[in-house]
Design a protein around this motif. Structure first.
Motif, PDB file in Angstrom:
ATOM      1  N   LEU A  45     -27.846  -5.958   7.807  1.00  0.00           N
ATOM      2  CA  LEU A  45     -26.533  -5.623   7.255  1.00  0.00           C
ATOM      3  C   LEU A  45     -26.072  -4.231   7.659  1.00  0.00           C
ATOM      4  CD1 LEU A  45     -26.858  -7.108   3.673  1.00  0.00           C
ATOM      5  CD2 LEU A  45     -25.380  -7.917   5.511  1.00  0.00           C
ATOM      6  N   ARG A  46     -27.013  -3.332   7.823  1.00  0.00           N
ATOM      7  CA  ARG A  46     -26.674  -1.954   8.164  1.00  0.00           C
ATOM      8  C   ARG A  46     -25.875  -1.869   9.466  1.00  0.00           C
ATOM      9  NH1 ARG A  46     -28.927   2.170   5.647  1.00  0.00           N
ATOM     10  NH2 ARG A  46     -30.820   1.132   5.020  1.00  0.00           N
ATOM     11  N   ALA A  47     -26.086  -2.839  10.340  1.00  0.00           N
ATOM     12  CA  ALA A  47     -25.383  -2.839  11.626  1.00  0.00           C
ATOM     13  C   ALA A  47     -23.927  -3.280  11.491  1.00  0.00           C
ATOM     14  CB  ALA A  47     -26.103  -3.757  12.609  1.00  0.00           C
ATOM     15  N   VAL A  48     -23.557  -3.816  10.339  1.00  0.00           N
ATOM     16  CA  VAL A  48     -22.201  -4.311  10.120  1.00  0.00           C
ATOM     17  C   VAL A  48     -21.331  -3.182   9.583  1.00  0.00           C
ATOM     18  CG1 VAL A  48     -20.811  -5.943   8.792  1.00  0.00           C
ATOM     19  CG2 VAL A  48     -23.073  -6.622   9.616  1.00  0.00           C
ATOM     20  N   ASP A  49     -20.152  -3.026  10.162  1.00  0.00           N
ATOM     21  CA  ASP A  49     -19.200  -2.034   9.663  1.00  0.00           C
ATOM     22  C   ASP A  49     -18.147  -2.779   8.855  1.00  0.00           C
ATOM     23  OD1 ASP A  49     -17.485   0.014   9.084  1.00  0.00           O
ATOM     24  OD2 ASP A  49     -16.967   0.467  11.168  1.00  0.00           O
ATOM     25  N   VAL A  92     -11.135  -3.595   7.075  1.00  0.00           N
ATOM     26  CA  VAL A  92     -10.221  -3.111   6.039  1.00  0.00           C
ATOM     27  C   VAL A  92      -9.316  -2.021   6.615  1.00  0.00           C
ATOM     28  CG1 VAL A  92     -10.062  -1.979   3.777  1.00  0.00           C
ATOM     29  CG2 VAL A  92     -11.845  -3.683   4.204  1.00  0.00           C
ATOM     30  N   GLY A  93      -9.896  -1.158   7.427  1.00  0.00           N
ATOM     31  CA  GLY A  93      -9.127  -0.075   8.025  1.00  0.00           C
ATOM     32  C   GLY A  93      -8.046  -0.540   8.980  1.00  0.00           C
ATOM     33  N   THR A  94      -8.192  -1.743   9.504  1.00  0.00           N
ATOM     34  CA  THR A  94      -7.195  -2.256  10.457  1.00  0.00           C
ATOM     35  C   THR A  94      -6.122  -3.117   9.791  1.00  0.00           C
ATOM     36  OG1 THR A  94      -8.555  -4.182  10.982  1.00  0.00           O
ATOM     37  CG2 THR A  94      -8.863  -2.216  12.355  1.00  0.00           C
ATOM     38  N   LEU A  95      -6.107  -3.159   8.472  1.00  0.00           N
ATOM     39  CA  LEU A  95      -5.071  -3.934   7.780  1.00  0.00           C
ATOM     40  C   LEU A  95      -3.666  -3.469   8.143  1.00  0.00           C
ATOM     41  CD1 LEU A  95      -6.488  -4.465   4.183  1.00  0.00           C
ATOM     42  CD2 LEU A  95      -6.047  -6.201   5.915  1.00  0.00           C
ATOM     43  N   ALA A  96      -3.525  -2.207   8.455  1.00  0.00           N
ATOM     44  CA  ALA A  96      -2.200  -1.687   8.793  1.00  0.00           C
ATOM     45  C   ALA A  96      -1.620  -2.420   9.995  1.00  0.00           C
ATOM     46  CB  ALA A  96      -2.277  -0.188   9.071  1.00  0.00           C
ATOM     47  N   THR A 116       3.245  -2.303   2.208  1.00  0.00           N
ATOM     48  CA  THR A 116       3.017  -1.101   1.397  1.00  0.00           C
ATOM     49  C   THR A 116       1.563  -0.652   1.425  1.00  0.00           C
ATOM     50  OG1 THR A 116       2.732  -2.478  -0.568  1.00  0.00           O
ATOM     51  CG2 THR A 116       4.934  -1.592  -0.174  1.00  0.00           C
ATOM     52  N   THR A 117       0.665  -1.521   1.781  1.00  0.00           N
ATOM     53  CA  THR A 117      -0.749  -1.138   1.846  1.00  0.00           C
ATOM     54  C   THR A 117      -1.132  -0.527   3.188  1.00  0.00           C
ATOM     55  OG1 THR A 117      -1.393  -3.355   2.550  1.00  0.00           O
ATOM     56  CG2 THR A 117      -1.466  -2.884   0.183  1.00  0.00           C
ATOM     57  N   ALA A 118      -0.255  -0.601   4.151  1.00  0.00           N
ATOM     58  CA  ALA A 118      -0.574  -0.089   5.488  1.00  0.00           C
ATOM     59  C   ALA A 118      -0.964   1.378   5.453  1.00  0.00           C
ATOM     60  CB  ALA A 118       0.608  -0.306   6.429  1.00  0.00           C
ATOM     61  N   GLY A 119      -0.320   2.146   4.614  1.00  0.00           N
ATOM     62  CA  GLY A 119      -0.618   3.579   4.564  1.00  0.00           C
ATOM     63  C   GLY A 119      -1.984   3.919   4.003  1.00  0.00           C
ATOM     64  N   ILE A 120      -2.509   3.075   3.154  1.00  0.00           N
ATOM     65  CA  ILE A 120      -3.817   3.376   2.557  1.00  0.00           C
ATOM     66  C   ILE A 120      -4.968   2.635   3.237  1.00  0.00           C
ATOM     67  CG2 ILE A 120      -2.828   3.917   0.301  1.00  0.00           C
ATOM     68  CD1 ILE A 120      -3.972   1.160  -0.619  1.00  0.00           C
ATOM     69  N   ALA A 121      -4.661   1.784   4.196  1.00  0.00           N
ATOM     70  CA  ALA A 121      -5.701   0.991   4.859  1.00  0.00           C
ATOM     71  C   ALA A 121      -6.796   1.855   5.489  1.00  0.00           C
ATOM     72  CB  ALA A 121      -5.081   0.057   5.893  1.00  0.00           C
ATOM     73  N   PRO A 122      -6.483   2.910   6.248  1.00  0.00           N
ATOM     74  CA  PRO A 122      -7.557   3.707   6.836  1.00  0.00           C
ATOM     75  C   PRO A 122      -8.461   4.343   5.773  1.00  0.00           C
ATOM     76  CG  PRO A 122      -5.500   4.148   7.969  1.00  0.00           C
ATOM     77  CD  PRO A 122      -5.167   3.323   6.756  1.00  0.00           C
ATOM     78  N   ALA A 123      -7.870   4.870   4.711  1.00  0.00           N
ATOM     79  CA  ALA A 123      -8.678   5.481   3.651  1.00  0.00           C
ATOM     80  C   ALA A 123      -9.526   4.426   2.943  1.00  0.00           C
ATOM     81  CB  ALA A 123      -7.781   6.207   2.653  1.00  0.00           C
ATOM     82  N   SER A 124      -8.952   3.251   2.741  1.00  0.00           N
ATOM     83  CA  SER A 124      -9.712   2.165   2.114  1.00  0.00           C
ATOM     84  C   SER A 124     -10.884   1.753   2.997  1.00  0.00           C
ATOM     85  CB  SER A 124      -8.821   0.959   1.845  1.00  0.00           C
ATOM     86  OG  SER A 124      -7.898   1.249   0.835  1.00  0.00           O
ATOM     87  N   GLY A 125     -10.660   1.694   4.282  1.00  0.00           N
ATOM     88  CA  GLY A 125     -11.729   1.359   5.214  1.00  0.00           C
ATOM     89  C   GLY A 125     -12.858   2.371   5.149  1.00  0.00           C
ATOM     90  N   ARG A 126     -12.504   3.654   5.120  1.00  0.00           N
ATOM     91  CA  ARG A 126     -13.536   4.703   5.009  1.00  0.00           C
ATOM     92  C   ARG A 126     -14.277   4.590   3.677  1.00  0.00           C
ATOM     93  NH1 ARG A 126      -9.309   7.437   7.403  1.00  0.00           N
ATOM     94  NH2 ARG A 126      -8.666   8.397   5.432  1.00  0.00           N
ATOM     95  N   SER A 127     -13.554   4.271   2.624  1.00  0.00           N
ATOM     96  CA  SER A 127     -14.173   4.114   1.308  1.00  0.00           C
ATOM     97  C   SER A 127     -15.175   2.950   1.312  1.00  0.00           C
ATOM     98  CB  SER A 127     -13.088   3.884   0.257  1.00  0.00           C
ATOM     99  OG  SER A 127     -13.654   3.695  -1.006  1.00  0.00           O
ATOM    100  N   TRP A 128     -14.782   1.836   1.911  1.00  0.00           N
ATOM    101  CA  TRP A 128     -15.687   0.691   2.020  1.00  0.00           C
ATOM    102  C   TRP A 128     -16.937   1.070   2.805  1.00  0.00           C
ATOM    103  CZ3 TRP A 128     -15.760  -4.705   0.975  1.00  0.00           C
ATOM    104  CH2 TRP A 128     -14.745  -5.142   0.144  1.00  0.00           C
ATOM    105  N   THR A 129     -16.741   1.794   3.899  1.00  0.00           N
ATOM    106  CA  THR A 129     -17.881   2.201   4.726  1.00  0.00           C
ATOM    107  C   THR A 129     -18.824   3.089   3.928  1.00  0.00           C
ATOM    108  OG1 THR A 129     -16.624   1.999   6.774  1.00  0.00           O
ATOM    109  CG2 THR A 129     -18.553   3.438   6.824  1.00  0.00           C
ATOM    110  N   THR A 130     -18.277   4.054   3.212  1.00  0.00           N
ATOM    111  CA  THR A 130     -19.097   4.961   2.409  1.00  0.00           C
ATOM    112  C   THR A 130     -19.836   4.200   1.313  1.00  0.00           C
ATOM    113  OG1 THR A 130     -17.600   6.798   2.841  1.00  0.00           O
ATOM    114  CG2 THR A 130     -19.024   6.994   0.910  1.00  0.00           C
TER     115      THR A 130
END
Length: 102
Positions: free
Chosen positions: A24-28, A33-37, A44-58
């Motif tokens: 699983l560790r190999a999966v990002d 999620v970050g590419t939803l934009a 309206t979610t396009a602006g927060i997609a990159p931050a959401s992607g980073r949050s999921w990764t963390t």
């Protein structure tokens, strides 16, 4: 009523958990999620997609670390049970060699 613990079963569970986390560790999981934009341009979610992607990764990296710790705890538990069983067996063996009053 009681319970039975088999140290080798704990060790097998540890190996399985470690293998699963390793794969699983190999999966990002944050990347999609970050590419939803791009998938929903103008949404309206396009602006927060990159931050959401980073949050999921963390969060996923933290989950992997927790799962690794759980796997290690399974190994520690197996070792503890095995040591306790050995110590109990040693005491019983010693008790069997006692002689009566002299």
């Amino acid at each position: 009523m009681g319970f039975r613990t088999v140290p080798e079963a704990l060790r097998a569970a540890r190996r399985s958990a470690a293998d699963a986390v390793g794969e699983l560790r190999a999966v990002d999981c944050g990347e999609p999620v970050g590419t939803l934009a791009t998938a929903m341009p103008g949404g309206t979610t396009a602006g927060i997609a990159p931050a959401s992607g980073r949050s999921w990764t963390t969060a996923f990296k933290a989950w992997c670390a927790d799962a690794d710790a759980h796997a290690e705890n399974l190994e520690t538990a197996a070792d503890s049970y095995q040591r306790a069983d050995q110590a109990g067996g040693d005491e019983l063996t010693g008790a069997g060699s006692l002689r009566g009053p002299r």
